[in-house]
Structure formats: C-alpha cells, structure tokens
Design an enzyme around this catalytic site. Structure first.
Site, PDB file in Angstrom:
ATOM      1  CG  HIS A  48      -1.786  -1.165   1.362  1.00 32.84           C
ATOM      2  ND1 HIS A  48      -1.790  -2.018   2.439  1.00 32.84           N
ATOM      3  CD2 HIS A  48      -2.717  -1.625   0.507  1.00 32.84           C
ATOM      4  CE1 HIS A  48      -2.689  -2.955   2.243  1.00 32.84           C
ATOM      5  NE2 HIS A  48      -3.268  -2.746   1.073  1.00 32.84           N
ATOM      6  CG  ASP A  51       1.772  -1.267   3.505  1.00 35.82           C
ATOM      7  OD1 ASP A  51       1.281  -1.170   4.643  1.00 35.82           O
ATOM      8  OD2 ASP A  51       1.281  -1.965   2.590  1.00 35.82           O
ATOM      9  CD  GLU A 209      -8.305 -11.441  -1.963  1.00 32.56           C
ATOM     10  OE1 GLU A 209      -7.572 -10.437  -2.065  1.00 32.56           O
ATOM     11  OE2 GLU A 209      -8.906 -11.743  -0.927  1.00 32.56           O
ATOM     12  CG  ASP A 247     -12.048 -10.804   2.151  1.00 37.94           C
ATOM     13  OD1 ASP A 247     -11.755 -11.943   1.747  1.00 37.94           O
ATOM     14  OD2 ASP A 247     -11.425  -9.780   1.828  1.00 37.94           O
ATOM     15  CG  ASP A 282      -4.651 -10.235   0.227  1.00 44.73           C
ATOM     16  OD1 ASP A 282      -4.131 -10.098   1.353  1.00 44.73           O
ATOM     17  OD2 ASP A 282      -5.501  -9.451  -0.221  1.00 44.73           O
TER      18      ASP A 282
HETATM   19  C1  XUL Z   1      -9.140  -6.615   0.603  1.00 45.59           C
HETATM   20  C2  XUL Z   1      -7.942  -6.974  -0.083  1.00 45.59           C
HETATM   21  C3  XUL Z   1      -6.812  -6.034   0.096  1.00 45.59           C
HETATM   22  C4  XUL Z   1      -6.078  -5.755  -1.146  1.00 45.59           C
HETATM   23  C5  XUL Z   1      -4.872  -4.897  -0.981  1.00 45.59           C
HETATM   24  O1  XUL Z   1     -10.126  -7.544   0.574  1.00 45.59           O
HETATM   25  O2  XUL Z   1      -7.871  -8.015  -0.688  1.00 45.59           O
HETATM   26  O3  XUL Z   1      -5.913  -6.583   0.988  1.00 45.59           O
HETATM   27  O4  XUL Z   1      -5.663  -6.957  -1.650  1.00 45.59           O
HETATM   28  O5  XUL Z   1      -5.170  -3.677  -0.579  1.00 45.59           O
HETATM   29 MN    MN Z   2      -6.431  -8.832  -2.031  1.00 49.49          MN
END
Ligand code: XUL
Ligand code: MN
Length: 343
Positions: A48, A51, A209, A247, A282
């Site tokens: 980020h 970060d 993701e 999530d 992630d």
């Molecule tokens: C949120 C998510 C975040 C992004 C990065 O659900 O996946 O961690 O991947 O900001």
């Molecule tokens: Mn993510």
C-alpha cells in the site's frame, strides 16, 4: 522447483486485530518482514502507498519520494523487488464514502492526489503497477450515488493515472462487497469492461483474488481465465474462502483443493508468469496464531501452491482429452479427484 515468482504484502503478517477484538500478536517491523519473506522464498513485495510512506498526507511530493527511496534500499538489501503499490484510500478520513466515486469533489481530488503519489512511490521502488482495490467505491445506502455516474467517474480516475504516467499500468482488484454493501466493480467482468472504456485498455487489467471471486458466487479459476483470455490478468491474490460470508483470506487451498488445483492449472496452461507476472498471496493468519507462528500461513500457502503445481504437471492431458472427446465426464472428474487425493 516452482516455475513461478511469488509476492506478498506486509499486511499479510499482522497483529490479529479484527472488528471485534484487539491485537493478539506483536507488531513486526518492515525490515524483519522483508528478511523473513526472502527466507521463505518470496521474490517481491506488494505495498500500500502508506506501507512505504506511513505519514504521507503530511509530506511534500519530494519528501514522499525520498521516503520511498529508503524502502527501495531496504528491498535491495534483501534482494526483493516491489510488485505494486495500492493507494490505501479506504483507511483515510478524507475518503470514508469512497475516493474516485465520492459525492464530494474535495474527496475525489484527494483520491487522485494519493493515486498520483502512489505512482511516484511505485517509480521510486522500480515498479510500474498500481493496484486499485476499490474498497469503498460503491454504496452503503443504495440511493446515495448514481451507478452510471460512479462508473464513469471510475473510468475518468483511471484515465487520470494513465495520463499522469505514460507507461504505468493500472490493475483493479474486484470485490463485490465488504466494506461497502454494493460495489460498482464487483467481478473481473466489470474490470474488463472498465478497462475497455479507458484511453489505453492494454495498460488496465485485473488482480483476481480467489476469496473475492467466491464472495461473488463465482469460480476463481474461471475468473482468472476470463482475464487471461484478454491478456489482462496482471496479478493474482491467491487465498481461500469458506463460502459467501466475511472476507476470510485463508491460506491458499485449505478450503477447496479442487478449486486450488484448477486455479494453478489455469495459470500454468495459459503462460501466466511469462511476462513477469507474480503469484501474489493475500492471506491472513488466524487470530489464534502465536507470535512464533506469524509466518506459518505464508509457508503453508506456498507449500500447497507448489504441491498443486506438481499435480498439474502430472495431469495426463492425452488421457483427459480422450475422455473429453468421448464426453466421459464422470471418469474425468474421478481422474482429477484421484490425482488430487494421490490414490
Ligand atoms: C481486501 C484486499 C486487500 C487488497 C490490498 O479484501 O484483498 O488486501 O488486496 O489492498
Ligand atoms: Mn487482495
């Protein structure tokens, strides 16, 4: 030996705090994380913007770049690359109701300022990829924003980034909900449509993701395949998710091994990685995880991913093709299950 290069974010090693309770593990500094990432076999770090430069709102553009150069030196020390920078708009008091699609002009301008600074930071770190997880680009109150206007605002915001730097690439990480109720850009299909509407579609792609696809009720491997078909799977966030609930960012493969197999297979079958793409994780450690096990979920995710690579290598394509020709899908399914189970 894996054919892929792996990446991970500093937020993937965290203190265990959640919406309902405080930290359960000690915070770990960035340098210690870099050292461990390297030891575990990662090649790159995802960031980020804050970060890299924690107090960036209080700094000038030149100060921000100078801070970013310090992190670049730290990456070099551990032989790590930077994969991408993502503006963390969802945390900021300026963008409580979204950034690019906020109803406030001032907030939208702030979101663009952070996006331009994210590009500056990426350049200092030696990378050309900006990830937009559009956390609050949607509504909590359905009537609060026009979905038509917001979609156009999103396209314009990305055009602004493409104009700011003529070789930066922008990558949307879609998610259908959380923290927002209704997202404007919830799936990889939305991402491809937004990409096509920008001034330079080949520089706008997706970050799929696994958990986000499951949250949308979709299959992660098919979602990856959709972006791969357009040459626009710029990166991935591999993890796992137990159905349509909050999530979870579980370790890769721990909920659904067949899905894990098919995700690895679609990447391997379609040359993912050959243009420098990383396999990004992630994943979050469970809240109950102890300090000494802070990196266990990363180790486990890598091990499961690599084990699936071996399974894909063993996949007998000639036999599978024969079953497909004869439409013997019961047999094909059992062949895949036996391969995964090792029986
Ligand atoms: C949120 C998510 C975040 C992004 C990065 O659900 O996946 O961690 O991947 O900001
Ligand atoms: Mn993510």
């Amino acid at each position: 030996m894996s054919q892929f290069k792996f990446s991970v974010g500093p937020w993937n090693v965290h203190t265990g705090a959640d919406s309902y309770g405080p930290e359960t593990r000690k915070a770990i500094d960035l340098e210690t994380k870099f050292a461990r990432f390297r030891e575990l076999g990662f090649d790159a770090v995802q960031f980020h913007d804050d970060d890299v430069v924690p107090n960036m709102n209080d700094l000038t553009e030149e100060q921000i770049k100078a801070e970013a150069r310090k992190v670049k030196a730290l990456l070099d020390k551990y032989g790590l690359k930077a994969e991408f920078v993502a503006p963390r708009l969802w945390m900021d008091p300026h963008t409580t109701d979204g950034g690019y699609t906020s109803t406030s002009k001032e907030d939208r301008e702030f979101a663009m300022w952070r996006s331009y600074r994210s590009i500056d930071i990426a350049r200092e770190l030696g990378c050309d990829l900006i990830v937009l997880w559009l956390a609050r680009e949607g509504t909590l109150c359905a009537e609060a924003k026009s979905p038509v206007e917001a979609t156009r605002q999103l396209v314009e915001a990305i055009n602004g980034m493409l104009r700011y730097d003529d070789s930066i690439r922008v990558c949307i990480e879609p998610k259908p909900n959380e923290p927002i109720d209704r997202s404007f850009c919830g799936t990889i299909g939305h991402v491809m449509a937004v990409s096509a509407a920008t001034i330079d579609p080949k520089r706008v792609g997706g970050n799929l993701e696994s958990a986000h696809a499951v949250l949308a009720g979709l299959d992660p491997a098919n979602e990856m395949g959709f972006a791969l078909a357009f040459g626009k799977l710029f990166t991935v966030h591999m993890n796992d998710q137990n159905g349509i609930r909050y999530d979870q960012d579980k370790s890769f493969g721990v909920e659904n091994l067949r899905s894990a197999f098919n995700q690895v297979k679609v990447l391997m079958d379609n040359g993912y990685g050959q243009n420098g793409e990383y396999v990004g994780l992630d994943v979050k450690a469970m809240r109950t995880t102890s300090d000494e096990d802070s990196y266990e979920h990363l180790k486990n995710s890598l091990a499961i991913f690599k084990a699936m690579e071996e399974k894909v290598k063993k996949y007998d394509r000639a036999y599978a093709d024969e079953l497909i020709r004869e439409k013997k899908f019961e047999q094909l399914e059992m062949y895949v299950m036996k391969l995964i189970m090792g029986i």
